[in-house]
Design a protein around this motif. Structure first.
Motif, PDB file in Angstrom:
ATOM      1  N   PHE A 141      -1.052  -6.427   4.782  1.00  0.00           N
ATOM      2  CA  PHE A 141      -2.186  -5.527   4.573  1.00  0.00           C
ATOM      3  C   PHE A 141      -2.888  -5.263   5.895  1.00  0.00           C
ATOM      4  CE2 PHE A 141      -3.813  -9.785   4.379  1.00  0.00           C
ATOM      5  CZ  PHE A 141      -5.067  -9.735   4.953  1.00  0.00           C
ATOM      6  N   TYR A 142      -3.741  -4.256   5.872  1.00  0.00           N
ATOM      7  CA  TYR A 142      -4.595  -3.933   7.013  1.00  0.00           C
ATOM      8  C   TYR A 142      -6.017  -4.303   6.618  1.00  0.00           C
ATOM      9  CZ  TYR A 142      -0.592  -1.360   8.787  1.00  0.00           C
ATOM     10  OH  TYR A 142       0.660  -1.019   9.240  1.00  0.00           O
ATOM     11  N   PRO A 143      -6.648  -5.251   7.312  1.00  0.00           N
ATOM     12  CA  PRO A 143      -7.995  -5.706   6.924  1.00  0.00           C
ATOM     13  C   PRO A 143      -9.018  -4.577   6.852  1.00  0.00           C
ATOM     14  CG  PRO A 143      -7.083  -7.170   8.590  1.00  0.00           C
ATOM     15  CD  PRO A 143      -6.143  -6.009   8.469  1.00  0.00           C
ATOM     16  N   SER A 166      -7.132   0.655   6.871  1.00  0.00           N
ATOM     17  CA  SER A 166      -6.535   1.795   7.563  1.00  0.00           C
ATOM     18  C   SER A 166      -5.498   1.276   8.554  1.00  0.00           C
ATOM     19  CB  SER A 166      -7.632   2.553   8.314  1.00  0.00           C
ATOM     20  OG  SER A 166      -7.086   3.612   9.059  1.00  0.00           O
ATOM     21  N   PRO A 167      -4.351   1.884   8.632  1.00  0.00           N
ATOM     22  CA  PRO A 167      -3.940   3.177   8.087  1.00  0.00           C
ATOM     23  C   PRO A 167      -3.433   3.132   6.651  1.00  0.00           C
ATOM     24  CG  PRO A 167      -2.216   2.308   9.482  1.00  0.00           C
ATOM     25  CD  PRO A 167      -3.354   1.341   9.546  1.00  0.00           C
ATOM     26  N   TRP A 168      -3.290   1.934   6.070  1.00  0.00           N
ATOM     27  CA  TRP A 168      -2.869   1.837   4.670  1.00  0.00           C
ATOM     28  C   TRP A 168      -3.863   0.949   3.950  1.00  0.00           C
ATOM     29  CZ3 TRP A 168       1.324   4.182   2.266  1.00  0.00           C
ATOM     30  CH2 TRP A 168       1.506   3.843   0.922  1.00  0.00           C
ATOM     31  N   SER A 169      -4.357   1.427   2.837  1.00  0.00           N
ATOM     32  CA  SER A 169      -5.273   0.596   2.058  1.00  0.00           C
ATOM     33  C   SER A 169      -4.503  -0.042   0.917  1.00  0.00           C
ATOM     34  CB  SER A 169      -6.440   1.434   1.533  1.00  0.00           C
ATOM     35  OG  SER A 169      -5.955   2.536   0.816  1.00  0.00           O
ATOM     36  N   GLY A 170      -4.708  -1.317   0.737  1.00  0.00           N
ATOM     37  CA  GLY A 170      -4.008  -2.050  -0.316  1.00  0.00           C
ATOM     38  C   GLY A 170      -2.856  -2.855   0.241  1.00  0.00           C
ATOM     39  N   PRO A 171      -2.440  -3.885  -0.509  1.00  0.00           N
ATOM     40  CA  PRO A 171      -1.361  -4.748  -0.040  1.00  0.00           C
ATOM     41  C   PRO A 171       0.021  -4.125  -0.241  1.00  0.00           C
ATOM     42  CG  PRO A 171      -2.125  -5.497  -2.174  1.00  0.00           C
ATOM     43  CD  PRO A 171      -3.010  -4.340  -1.787  1.00  0.00           C
ATOM     44  N   LEU A 172       0.952  -4.520   0.612  1.00  0.00           N
ATOM     45  CA  LEU A 172       2.346  -4.083   0.537  1.00  0.00           C
ATOM     46  C   LEU A 172       3.246  -5.309   0.523  1.00  0.00           C
ATOM     47  CD1 LEU A 172       2.192  -1.412   3.392  1.00  0.00           C
ATOM     48  CD2 LEU A 172       2.363  -0.901   0.956  1.00  0.00           C
ATOM     49  N   THR A 173       4.397  -5.211  -0.109  1.00  0.00           N
ATOM     50  CA  THR A 173       5.387  -6.272   0.025  1.00  0.00           C
ATOM     51  C   THR A 173       5.992  -6.142   1.427  1.00  0.00           C
ATOM     52  OG1 THR A 173       7.249  -4.927  -0.752  1.00  0.00           O
ATOM     53  CG2 THR A 173       5.957  -6.101  -2.442  1.00  0.00           C
ATOM     54  N   THR A 174       6.743  -7.146   1.856  1.00  0.00           N
ATOM     55  CA  THR A 174       7.361  -7.073   3.177  1.00  0.00           C
ATOM     56  C   THR A 174       8.336  -5.898   3.258  1.00  0.00           C
ATOM     57  OG1 THR A 174       8.987  -8.740   2.497  1.00  0.00           O
ATOM     58  CG2 THR A 174       7.068  -9.521   3.718  1.00  0.00           C
ATOM     59  N   ASP A 175       9.077  -5.636   2.179  1.00  0.00           N
ATOM     60  CA  ASP A 175      10.008  -4.499   2.168  1.00  0.00           C
ATOM     61  C   ASP A 175       9.256  -3.170   2.240  1.00  0.00           C
ATOM     62  OD1 ASP A 175      12.215  -6.130   2.054  1.00  0.00           O
ATOM     63  OD2 ASP A 175      12.619  -5.803  -0.079  1.00  0.00           O
ATOM     64  N   GLN A 176       8.165  -3.057   1.505  1.00  0.00           N
ATOM     65  CA  GLN A 176       7.366  -1.835   1.540  1.00  0.00           C
ATOM     66  C   GLN A 176       6.766  -1.631   2.932  1.00  0.00           C
ATOM     67  OE1 GLN A 176       4.691  -2.787  -1.658  1.00  0.00           O
ATOM     68  NE2 GLN A 176       5.820  -1.534  -3.151  1.00  0.00           N
ATOM     69  N   PHE A 177       6.312  -2.727   3.535  1.00  0.00           N
ATOM     70  CA  PHE A 177       5.726  -2.641   4.876  1.00  0.00           C
ATOM     71  C   PHE A 177       6.766  -2.149   5.883  1.00  0.00           C
ATOM     72  CE2 PHE A 177       4.949  -4.788   9.001  1.00  0.00           C
ATOM     73  CZ  PHE A 177       3.791  -4.121   9.353  1.00  0.00           C
ATOM     74  N   ARG A 178       7.965  -2.740   5.848  1.00  0.00           N
ATOM     75  CA  ARG A 178       8.992  -2.322   6.802  1.00  0.00           C
ATOM     76  C   ARG A 178       9.364  -0.856   6.582  1.00  0.00           C
ATOM     77  NH1 ARG A 178      14.934  -4.456   8.257  1.00  0.00           N
ATOM     78  NH2 ARG A 178      15.006  -4.991   6.069  1.00  0.00           N
ATOM     79  N   LYS A 179       9.494  -0.441   5.324  1.00  0.00           N
ATOM     80  CA  LYS A 179       9.809   0.962   5.053  1.00  0.00           C
ATOM     81  C   LYS A 179       8.693   1.864   5.577  1.00  0.00           C
ATOM     82  CE  LYS A 179      11.021   4.357   1.580  1.00  0.00           C
ATOM     83  NZ  LYS A 179      11.444   4.624   0.214  1.00  0.00           N
ATOM     84  N   TYR A 180       7.442   1.472   5.368  1.00  0.00           N
ATOM     85  CA  TYR A 180       6.307   2.276   5.826  1.00  0.00           C
ATOM     86  C   TYR A 180       6.325   2.429   7.350  1.00  0.00           C
ATOM     87  CZ  TYR A 180       1.467   3.347   7.073  1.00  0.00           C
ATOM     88  OH  TYR A 180       0.342   3.898   7.632  1.00  0.00           O
ATOM     89  N   LEU A 238       6.976   3.038  -2.219  1.00  0.00           N
ATOM     90  CA  LEU A 238       5.659   2.654  -1.705  1.00  0.00           C
ATOM     91  C   LEU A 238       4.633   2.891  -2.808  1.00  0.00           C
ATOM     92  CD1 LEU A 238       5.720   4.133   1.901  1.00  0.00           C
ATOM     93  CD2 LEU A 238       6.002   1.765   1.220  1.00  0.00           C
ATOM     94  N   PRO A 239       3.678   1.973  -2.963  1.00  0.00           N
ATOM     95  CA  PRO A 239       2.664   2.177  -4.010  1.00  0.00           C
ATOM     96  C   PRO A 239       1.752   3.336  -3.640  1.00  0.00           C
ATOM     97  CG  PRO A 239       2.068   0.300  -2.640  1.00  0.00           C
ATOM     98  CD  PRO A 239       3.427   0.763  -2.186  1.00  0.00           C
ATOM     99  N   PRO A 240       1.079   3.899  -4.632  1.00  0.00           N
ATOM    100  CA  PRO A 240       0.089   4.932  -4.296  1.00  0.00           C
ATOM    101  C   PRO A 240      -0.991   4.315  -3.416  1.00  0.00           C
ATOM    102  CG  PRO A 240       0.272   4.627  -6.695  1.00  0.00           C
ATOM    103  CD  PRO A 240       1.142   3.612  -6.037  1.00  0.00           C
ATOM    104  N   ARG A 241      -1.460   5.079  -2.486  1.00  0.00           N
ATOM    105  CA  ARG A 241      -2.507   4.556  -1.596  1.00  0.00           C
ATOM    106  C   ARG A 241      -3.784   4.323  -2.397  1.00  0.00           C
ATOM    107  NH1 ARG A 241      -1.946   5.736   4.359  1.00  0.00           N
ATOM    108  NH2 ARG A 241       0.126   6.602   4.564  1.00  0.00           N
ATOM    109  N   ALA A 242      -4.329   3.125  -2.225  1.00  0.00           N
ATOM    110  CA  ALA A 242      -5.603   2.811  -2.876  1.00  0.00           C
ATOM    111  C   ALA A 242      -6.705   3.557  -2.129  1.00  0.00           C
ATOM    112  CB  ALA A 242      -5.854   1.304  -2.836  1.00  0.00           C
ATOM    113  N   PRO A 243      -7.774   3.933  -2.830  1.00  0.00           N
ATOM    114  CA  PRO A 243      -8.855   4.610  -2.126  1.00  0.00           C
ATOM    115  C   PRO A 243      -9.443   3.684  -1.074  1.00  0.00           C
ATOM    116  CG  PRO A 243      -9.390   4.303  -4.465  1.00  0.00           C
ATOM    117  CD  PRO A 243      -8.022   3.758  -4.231  1.00  0.00           C
TER     118      PRO A 243
END
Length: 198
Positions: A141-143, A146-160, A180-185
């Protein structure tokens, strides 16, 4: 003034938005990948910043190997001409041409991959260096949200990261299928509604 965790990079205020963990469980992605246990656990691979590429030295070796095989096949064709053996002549000539063209195609592909990684590295660095990894729930995650809000799995992070940096063609088929999950607000970094907040 920001206090720094015992590992030297993860601020103590970084709280995992998935499980609420903080402290030594939450470190920057570079620190998590630099940990001694990271290569053995496969974490370094799962959080890889960029695809591996063949070095220029490796490409030169591949070129020399290809040219040596091409020369052997050309010699076979020459032997066929000298001894009136059309099968050797045709087979050797066809193999020599295929090996020559194939070698150039491989070398060109390796050069293109190196250029792609070089061009995308600044963006990959930007996204990779500011991300945090939570060892408790294995999320990234990004504390600041930004640039992504919400947690990602390691696979989602690498793809992003790889997609944003232009490395998406080098993704393995399995990672291409990862959604990739929908971006959280985006909200304030210190929202009070984190689940299981300790």
């Amino acid at each position: 003034m920001a206090s720094v965790g015992e590992f030297g990079a993860a601020p103590l205020m970084a709280v995992c938005p998935r499980c609420g963990a903080s402290g030594p469980s939450v470190r920057t992605v570079p620190d998590a990948c630099a940990a001694p246990e990271s290569p053995g656990s496969g974490l370094s691979d799962r959080l890889a910043k960029a695809p591996g590429t063949e070095s220029r030295f490796d490409s030169v070796l591949h070129f020399l190997e290809g040219m040596a095989l091409t020369a052997v096949c050309a010699g076979l064709a020459q032997h066929g001409v000298q001894n009136d053996k059309p099968l050797f002549t045709i087979g050797g000539a066809v193999l020599a041409v295929l090996l020559f063209v194939g070698t150039l195609w491989v070398i060109r592909g390796e050069a293109r991959e190196r250029a792609t990684v070089t061009a995308g590295r600044p963006r990959a660095d930007e996204l990779w260096n500011t991300a945090h990894y939570c060892a408790s729930c294995e999320s990234v995650f990004y504390p600041t949200g930004s640039p992504w809000s919400g947690p990602l799995t390691t696979d989602q992070f690498r793809k992003y990261v790889w997609t944003e940096a232009g490395f998406d063609k080098q993704l393995e088929e399995q990672l291409r299928q990862v959604e990739l999950p929908p971006r959280a607000p985006a909200g304030p970094a210190t929202s009070g509604g984190a689940p299981d907040h300790a």
